[in-house]
Write an enzyme that holds these catalytic residues in place. Structure first.
Site, short mmCIF file in Angstrom:
data_model
loop_
_atom_site.label_atom_id
_atom_site.label_comp_id
_atom_site.label_asym_id
_atom_site.label_seq_id
_atom_site.Cartn_x
_atom_site.Cartn_y
_atom_site.Cartn_z
N ASP A 132 17.06 102.23 -90.26
CA ASP A 132 18.18 103.17 -90.40
C ASP A 132 18.85 103.04 -91.76
O ASP A 132 19.30 101.96 -92.14
CB ASP A 132 19.23 102.91 -89.30
CG ASP A 132 18.66 103.06 -87.91
OD1 ASP A 132 18.93 104.09 -87.27
OD2 ASP A 132 17.93 102.15 -87.45
N ASP B 280 13.99 98.10 -93.96
CA ASP B 280 14.91 98.30 -92.86
C ASP B 280 14.70 99.74 -92.41
O ASP B 280 14.23 100.57 -93.19
CB ASP B 280 16.35 98.08 -93.34
CG ASP B 280 17.37 98.45 -92.29
OD1 ASP B 280 17.29 97.95 -91.16
OD2 ASP B 280 18.26 99.27 -92.61
#
Length: 223
Positions: A11, A9
Site C-alpha cells: 500500500d 511494500d
C-alpha cells in the site's frame, strides 16, 4: 554487492489502494445519512490501518462505544471489495518490466494480512509475476521488526545486502535497514502530512516509481 532483487511494500508503494479504502469509508457514511468527507482525510491516515481510517471517517475515538462494530464492518467490506479500484502507481508497470528484463527478482513484503493481499495480487495479475508475498501471517513480528525482510531474503536464498527494499513508511525503512537490505523511501505514498521521508534514514529517497530506475541501475553496476 550486485543487486539481485527488489522488494516492495504494497500500500502506497507498489499499489495505490487508497481508492478502495476511500470508497468504503464514503459508502459507510452515506448509508448512515452522513455527509461525505474530504478524501484526503482518509489518505492521510491509511498507514495507520483500519482503526485510523474509521476514526478519521467518523471523527470518533477508537475507545468510543460502537467503534469496534464500525471497524469490523469496514474490514468485512474490504474483504469483499479490496481490488475494485486499486492499481499500480503510474510508472510502476514500466519499472516492474525493467526489473524483469534485467533478470532481477521482485516481491512484496507488507503488513497487510494475507486474506486481503493475496486477492489483490491475483486480481491485478501480479501474483504469477511476483517471486514472493510476505504478510504478517507468515511471521511473529511485523514491520518495523526486521523479521519479514529476513524471511523474504531467506526464501529467495539471497544475501540481504543484494536486496533493495522500497517503502513509504518509516517502518519499512527500519525493517529493511535492520535486516541488512538496501532501502529506498518514496515520497508519493501514504505519508502523514507531518512526516518527512528525508528523516527516515533510507539509502535513497525518490519522488516517482521511475526514479528507481537510476537507483537500480547504479546498484547493478556497483556504482
Amino acid at each position: 554487492m550486485r543487486l539481485r532483487a527488489v522488494l516492495f511494500d504494497m500500500d502506497g508503494t507498489l499499489l495505490d489502494t487508497a481508492p478502495d479504502f476511500i470508497a468504503i469509508c464514503q459508502a459507510m457514511l452515506a448509508e448512515r445519512g452522513l455527509p461525505a468527507i474530504d478524501d484526503q482525510r482518509i489518505r492521510d491516515v491509511i498507514s495507520g490501518g483500519a482503526r485510523a481510517m474509521v476514526a478519521a471517517t467518523f471523527a470518533m475515538n477508537p475507545e468510543a462505544e460502537g467503534f469496534e462494530a464500525l471497524r469490523l464492518e469496514f474490514l468485512e467490506r474490504y474483504q469483499r471489495d479490496c481490488a475494485v479500484h486499486s492499481k499500480l502507481y503510474d510508472g510502476m508497470a514500466e519499472l516492474l518490466g525493467d526489473i524483469e528484463k534485467g533478470n532481477l527478482l521482485w516481491g512484496v513484503v507488507t503488513n497487510k494480512p494475507v486474506r486481503f493481499a493475496e486477492p489483490i495480487m491475483q486480481q491485478l495479475g501480479l501474483a504469477e509475476r511476483s517471486a514472493l508475498l510476505i504478510c504478517p501471517d507468515h511471521v511473529k513480528n511485523s514491520k518495523p521488526d526486521p523479521e519479514p525482510l529476513i524471511l523474504a531474503c531467506a526464501t529467495l536464498g539471497l544475501d540481504p545486502a543484494s536486496v533493495l527494499f522500497v517503502g513509504d513508511d518509516l517502518r519499512d525503512i527500519e525493517s529493511g535497514r535492520d535486516a541488512g537490505t538496501r532501502t529506498a523511501a518514496v515520497r508519493y505514498g501514504y505519508i502523514h502530512p507531518e512526516d518527512n521521508p528525508n528523516n527516515w534514514g533510507a539509502d535513497v529517497v525518490v519522488d516517482h516509481p521511475l526514479d528507481l530506475r537510476k537507483v537500480i541501475d547504479s546498484a547493478l553496476c556497483g556504482c
